[in-house]
Write a protein that holds these residues in place. Sequence first.
Motif, PDB file in Angstrom:
ATOM      1  N   GLY A  34       0.744  -1.272  -0.038  1.00 25.59           N
ATOM      2  CA  GLY A  34      -0.040   0.025   0.045  1.00 25.59           C
ATOM      3  C   GLY A  34       0.796   1.172   0.258  1.00 25.59           C
ATOM      4  O   GLY A  34       2.006   1.142   0.331  1.00 25.59           O
ATOM      5  N   GLU A  35       0.319   2.378  -0.229  1.00 28.64           N
ATOM      6  CA  GLU A  35       1.000   3.583  -0.305  1.00 28.64           C
ATOM      7  C   GLU A  35       1.334   4.089   0.950  1.00 28.64           C
ATOM      8  O   GLU A  35       2.427   4.832   1.157  1.00 28.64           O
ATOM      9  CB  GLU A  35       0.238   4.825  -1.265  1.00 28.64           C
ATOM     10  N   ILE A  52       3.136  13.486   3.898  1.00 30.42           N
ATOM     11  CA  ILE A  52       3.867  12.233   3.754  1.00 30.42           C
ATOM     12  C   ILE A  52       4.642  12.294   5.009  1.00 30.42           C
ATOM     13  O   ILE A  52       4.705  11.296   5.754  1.00 30.42           O
ATOM     14  CB  ILE A  52       5.005  12.263   2.710  1.00 30.42           C
ATOM     15  N   ALA A  53       5.074  13.306   5.767  1.00 29.58           N
ATOM     16  CA  ALA A  53       6.047  13.601   6.540  1.00 29.58           C
ATOM     17  C   ALA A  53       5.324  13.098   7.872  1.00 29.58           C
ATOM     18  O   ALA A  53       6.288  12.507   8.973  1.00 29.58           O
ATOM     19  CB  ALA A  53       6.390  15.253   7.040  1.00 29.58           C
ATOM     20  N   ARG A  54       4.040  13.006   8.052  1.00 31.33           N
ATOM     21  CA  ARG A  54       3.386  12.309   9.332  1.00 31.33           C
ATOM     22  C   ARG A  54       3.128  10.958   9.343  1.00 31.33           C
ATOM     23  O   ARG A  54       3.004  10.564  10.545  1.00 31.33           O
ATOM     24  CB  ARG A  54       1.901  13.036   9.341  1.00 31.33           C
ATOM     25  N   TYR A  55       3.674  10.349   8.287  1.00 28.90           N
ATOM     26  CA  TYR A  55       3.589   8.675   8.361  1.00 28.90           C
ATOM     27  C   TYR A  55       4.621   7.920   9.229  1.00 28.90           C
ATOM     28  O   TYR A  55       4.203   6.884   9.544  1.00 28.90           O
ATOM     29  CB  TYR A  55       3.677   8.392   7.030  1.00 28.90           C
ATOM     30  N   PRO A  56       5.652   8.224   9.578  1.00 25.88           N
ATOM     31  CA  PRO A  56       6.372   7.341  10.355  1.00 25.88           C
ATOM     32  C   PRO A  56       5.834   7.006  11.752  1.00 25.88           C
ATOM     33  O   PRO A  56       6.094   6.015  12.371  1.00 25.88           O
ATOM     34  CB  PRO A  56       7.735   8.106  10.539  1.00 25.88           C
ATOM     35  N   ASN A  57       5.345   8.138  12.039  1.00 21.33           N
ATOM     36  CA  ASN A  57       4.528   7.983  13.449  1.00 21.33           C
ATOM     37  C   ASN A  57       2.947   7.598  13.390  1.00 21.33           C
ATOM     38  O   ASN A  57       2.192   7.387  14.405  1.00 21.33           O
ATOM     39  CB  ASN A  57       4.656   9.427  14.260  1.00 21.33           C
ATOM     40  N   THR A  58       2.545   7.559  12.159  1.00 20.94           N
ATOM     41  CA  THR A  58       1.194   7.214  12.033  1.00 20.94           C
ATOM     42  C   THR A  58       0.764   5.814  11.480  1.00 20.94           C
ATOM     43  O   THR A  58      -0.318   5.294  11.606  1.00 20.94           O
ATOM     44  CB  THR A  58       0.191   8.037  11.340  1.00 20.94           C
ATOM     45  N   PHE A  59       1.944   5.178  10.848  1.00 22.55           N
ATOM     46  CA  PHE A  59       1.371   3.992  10.098  1.00 22.55           C
ATOM     47  C   PHE A  59       2.346   2.919  10.544  1.00 22.55           C
ATOM     48  O   PHE A  59       3.627   3.222  10.375  1.00 22.55           O
ATOM     49  CB  PHE A  59       1.675   4.060   8.608  1.00 22.55           C
ATOM     50  N   GLU A  60       2.069   1.779  10.936  1.00 23.63           N
ATOM     51  CA  GLU A  60       2.938   0.400  11.480  1.00 23.63           C
ATOM     52  C   GLU A  60       2.322  -0.697  10.715  1.00 23.63           C
ATOM     53  O   GLU A  60       1.193  -1.251  11.216  1.00 23.63           O
ATOM     54  CB  GLU A  60       2.611   0.313  13.154  1.00 23.63           C
ATOM     55  N   PHE A  61       3.145  -1.118   9.770  1.00 24.86           N
ATOM     56  CA  PHE A  61       2.585  -2.156   8.816  1.00 24.86           C
ATOM     57  C   PHE A  61       2.394  -3.357   9.540  1.00 24.86           C
ATOM     58  O   PHE A  61       1.816  -4.320   8.945  1.00 24.86           O
ATOM     59  CB  PHE A  61       3.480  -2.403   7.573  1.00 24.86           C
ATOM     60  N   GLN A  62       2.787  -3.651  10.693  1.00 25.03           N
ATOM     61  CA  GLN A  62       2.714  -4.818  11.358  1.00 25.03           C
ATOM     62  C   GLN A  62       1.689  -4.873  12.433  1.00 25.03           C
ATOM     63  O   GLN A  62       1.391  -5.730  13.090  1.00 25.03           O
ATOM     64  CB  GLN A  62       4.076  -5.480  12.031  1.00 25.03           C
ATOM     65  N   ASN A  63       0.999  -3.719  12.527  1.00 23.89           N
ATOM     66  CA  ASN A  63      -0.165  -3.655  13.517  1.00 23.89           C
ATOM     67  C   ASN A  63      -1.388  -3.410  12.629  1.00 23.89           C
ATOM     68  O   ASN A  63      -2.494  -3.186  13.291  1.00 23.89           O
ATOM     69  CB  ASN A  63       0.052  -2.295  14.153  1.00 23.89           C
ATOM     70  N   ILE A  64      -1.856  -3.830  11.527  1.00 18.75           N
ATOM     71  CA  ILE A  64      -2.892  -3.755  10.746  1.00 18.75           C
ATOM     72  C   ILE A  64      -4.019  -4.209  11.122  1.00 18.75           C
ATOM     73  O   ILE A  64      -5.067  -3.841  10.555  1.00 18.75           O
ATOM     74  CB  ILE A  64      -2.773  -3.709   9.185  1.00 18.75           C
ATOM     75  N   VAL A  65      -4.041  -5.439  11.836  1.00 18.16           N
ATOM     76  CA  VAL A  65      -5.105  -6.177  12.175  1.00 18.16           C
ATOM     77  C   VAL A  65      -5.976  -5.640  13.518  1.00 18.16           C
ATOM     78  O   VAL A  65      -6.852  -5.525  13.519  1.00 18.16           O
ATOM     79  CB  VAL A  65      -4.610  -7.683  12.272  1.00 18.16           C
ATOM     80  N   GLU A  81      -4.184   5.718  10.533  1.00 16.97           N
ATOM     81  CA  GLU A  81      -3.803   5.341   9.125  1.00 16.97           C
ATOM     82  C   GLU A  81      -3.492   3.765   9.090  1.00 16.97           C
ATOM     83  O   GLU A  81      -3.339   3.094   8.307  1.00 16.97           O
ATOM     84  CB  GLU A  81      -2.270   6.004   8.956  1.00 16.97           C
ATOM     85  N   THR A  82      -3.094   3.180  10.402  1.00 12.70           N
ATOM     86  CA  THR A  82      -2.739   1.609  10.483  1.00 12.70           C
ATOM     87  C   THR A  82      -3.950   0.879  10.715  1.00 12.70           C
ATOM     88  O   THR A  82      -4.318   0.019   9.852  1.00 12.70           O
ATOM     89  CB  THR A  82      -1.954   1.490  11.949  1.00 12.70           C
ATOM     90  N   THR A  83      -4.940   1.468  11.715  1.00 14.96           N
ATOM     91  CA  THR A  83      -6.214   0.682  11.798  1.00 14.96           C
ATOM     92  C   THR A  83      -7.078   0.606  10.673  1.00 14.96           C
ATOM     93  O   THR A  83      -7.934  -0.210  10.213  1.00 14.96           O
ATOM     94  CB  THR A  83      -6.927   1.065  13.108  1.00 14.96           C
TER      95      THR A  83
END
Length: 934
Positions: A34-35, A52-65, A81-83
């Motif tokens: 995903g983007e 884009i700059a906010r994404y390091p703290n708002t998306f965790e690709f291993q927590n999406i479930v 963004e994660t959930t």
Amino acid sequence: MTMPAYDLDVLRQNRDQILKAELGAFLHNIGKFGEEFIKSQLAQAGNTDPTIARYPNTFEFQNIVGIKYKYQSDRYQPKPETTGFLTDTVRNWLEGTSIGLPAPFNDRTDYCLGDFIEYQNYDFYRSANDPKRRLGRWTTTSWLTELLWASHEASAIDKKGGSAQGRQSTLPVHVATVFGHEYPIDTGALKAGREKLLAAVQNGNRNDYLTQARTLMVEAFAETRRPLNDITLWDVSSAVAAFFKAALAKMLLEGKWTGKANLKWRILRIALDGPASYQHVARLPDLLARKEIIDHSLNTVRKLLEEEYPIANEVYRDEFGSAFVVPDLEGDDDQGSVIQGLLSEAIRNAFREPLTGVRPARADASRQVKLEITPNLYVSQPHEKGLGLADELGEPIPPVTAKPETVRQWWQGVKQADVCTVCGVRPQGYSVGPTSRKAKQRRVCVPCEELRDDRCEKWLDELETTIWLDEVADVNGRVALIVGRFGIDKWLKSGGYIESSLVVNPAPSLQFKKLTFARLRRIWDTTARFWEEIEGKVLQELVPASGVRWRIKVQPGPESDDTPARTHVYQLEIRDIGRLAVACADQSGWKFITAENLERLAKYHKTSLSDRMERIQHKQCTILEDKYNDKAGYTRATRIAEGSVTEVEADPIPYRAVIKILADARSFMMLVPAQRADKILDAIKSKYETEIAYVRNRLPIAVGMVFGQAHTPLSTMLDAGRRMMNLPVKEENWILSKTSHDGDHILEFANGIVWKIPRQMADGVTEDDWYAYFLRADSGEAVHVRDLKKHDEVKVTPSRFDFQFLDCAATRFELNYSDAGRKRRYPRPYLLEQSDDLVRVWELLRTGLSTSQIKALQADIGAKRRQWNGDASAALEAFVRDTLATADWKPQQKPSREELNFLTKAGTTGLLEDAAELYMGLLKRKTGVGGDNE
């Protein structure tokens, strides 16, 4: 020593649960599809765009479930963004799909698919007293998800290394092949691709979602940093799933847990000589039917090992068999005797399973043909990274052979009969049971005749394709077999080109990439896709669907001896017109469809197709069939019926005059009209020079064109193609005569070859520090192209191409190569780059001279060159120059001094003669100069 006994039934009984666990492993990195993942990587690389700059703290690709949010809410706070990455339906499905397995994976009762996504980090599996240990949703162990982590570590990418220069920080981001060619990712399309894949996964059809995944998951990658962006999400996911599944099967068979430190994997190779089973056939329907049977056998084995007794996944396939990742079982020896003994009988039985969904007679015929082939099984030594494939691919391929007792059974009760001309093992006209007069007349056995008829039946339902060489032939009645082969051996071996010339960190801290299983997959997947895309380009652009067929209805005459049979091929001998190849398309026997190039027929008669069609109407005709005459000892066209043509109409379906034979990781074969052959060569060369540009000195390609008349025996063309695939692609020492590094890197070698190697990666900004390396001839030291200078001597494995017209069957034996080339056809074979010289010679000749003048030049220069044994002496050079200079060139087209020098060199080396032969003699190109009746 007594070998341990294992029961495969454990795997069969737990099949559904194992496949669910495999799916969990396959989806473990779906959070990178995903983007959002790409934006988080760009933000970490310093992108300051607010979106884009906010994404390091708002998306965790291993927590999406959301499992960790639920069980450790004090540490993991939900982020929109994660959930919101997955729909609620998918999240509930991942968390609600439970997995239950016997020991040792009965340590937890709450395993689910979502665990594989959220608990893949090593920190969850540290020792209990390690301060870095993370808490899971369990209190003691989680063997299933820990096995996922171990499998990922063993099979996937090497994440260490990579310089700041390689961090991609702006859109679009690019994914690379192992060979450095980059293409941009359409980030906007990732969500739709992910949802399409997850929909296929939830439907539960494993083959469907794997097919979708191979197409969709190559558009996402596991690592954005160059040069580690050479592994796609497909490569990682499929490799991890294969390792995980094999290790899972090992522990279920052994009934105990094995820690990461003791885990190893093996490669099981199923080897057979596919080409030998079809290269001697005389007709395309026979070839295509036998290839279909081999594919079915390998597919059946794959289903056995992947689904029925889920112990392995197929990771490689070519025309010589397939390979699987299998477990290293406790108590096994170096030769893998235990795993081989456990699987060999089941594999051989599966290999001989008859075709399904077909008529009983054809199913039995396929079973008989499969008895002709006995595959060999090889097992590699155990390896903690599963790197045994290169060694197994090097094992000798067994000859195609049937067991003696089987052959005796086929011939039992047969008093006198010749051998089948297709299979070469069964008696003509016979099978195990019934005999067939029709098969005997066609000089084949009953099984081979049955398969031939069924192939024609399939063609009648797919008229946009062809299975007839007569239809593939161009208007001059010629076909071309295009062949190609990559030299990838040194890329697959430990200590090969990956570990000696692909850099992860450039100088001064020079560090090479590691040979991982995922990277190995990427190599053969890239070369296989290369040929698949060439095949697609031929089908979509280079050979348009423009073939015309006629449907002809015949009224039988009173003296007809026999009724034509559906799917059989005949010749209509039409009074005042000639013979026309047709296939019977109706059960009544009197409706036919043409099976040859009608444009060629019109050209031969110097008329139009519509005129030919009108002239055929209401003509008397004789229906002929090729039959073998026992007394005469040869096949001849035999009259079976008389009649008159009552109706002729054009079939509405245009066909494409192309027949696909082979496109796998190493090799390519395709039959095309001869007049299109050079365009396909150009497409292969252009794609190669674009996509393999950085490593063309280490990844050679051999390309060839075999020309023949439409009635050249197919076996002869295939044999010539196989010989041409053996073009020498050996490492040589080349000396640089000139270098330029102002823009792209331009290298001129002492042999006249010029290469252009891109200076920058696909973004047009980042300098390549990782791919364009050469090995010095004296030391083997890797040196970047930018550091090469005049007079440097480097190792090069050059690409080559060749062409040959088969004027008779014996001509194929001229395709006998040595380091010095072809003795009777020097200077062939050519370096691939020299195909441009052939084109240039032809362009100079065709614009300035007529056909008769070119032929005269070709004859005069060729005769003198042969008289002087090809000696490039001053006298020969002077003769060639004078002959060219005094030719009657078209005004304004007389060659310049530089062009005359080029043509003179071409004439003294033989290149001029080859250019004339190729373009005038084989491709039938016309010159731009009038005056000849050509």
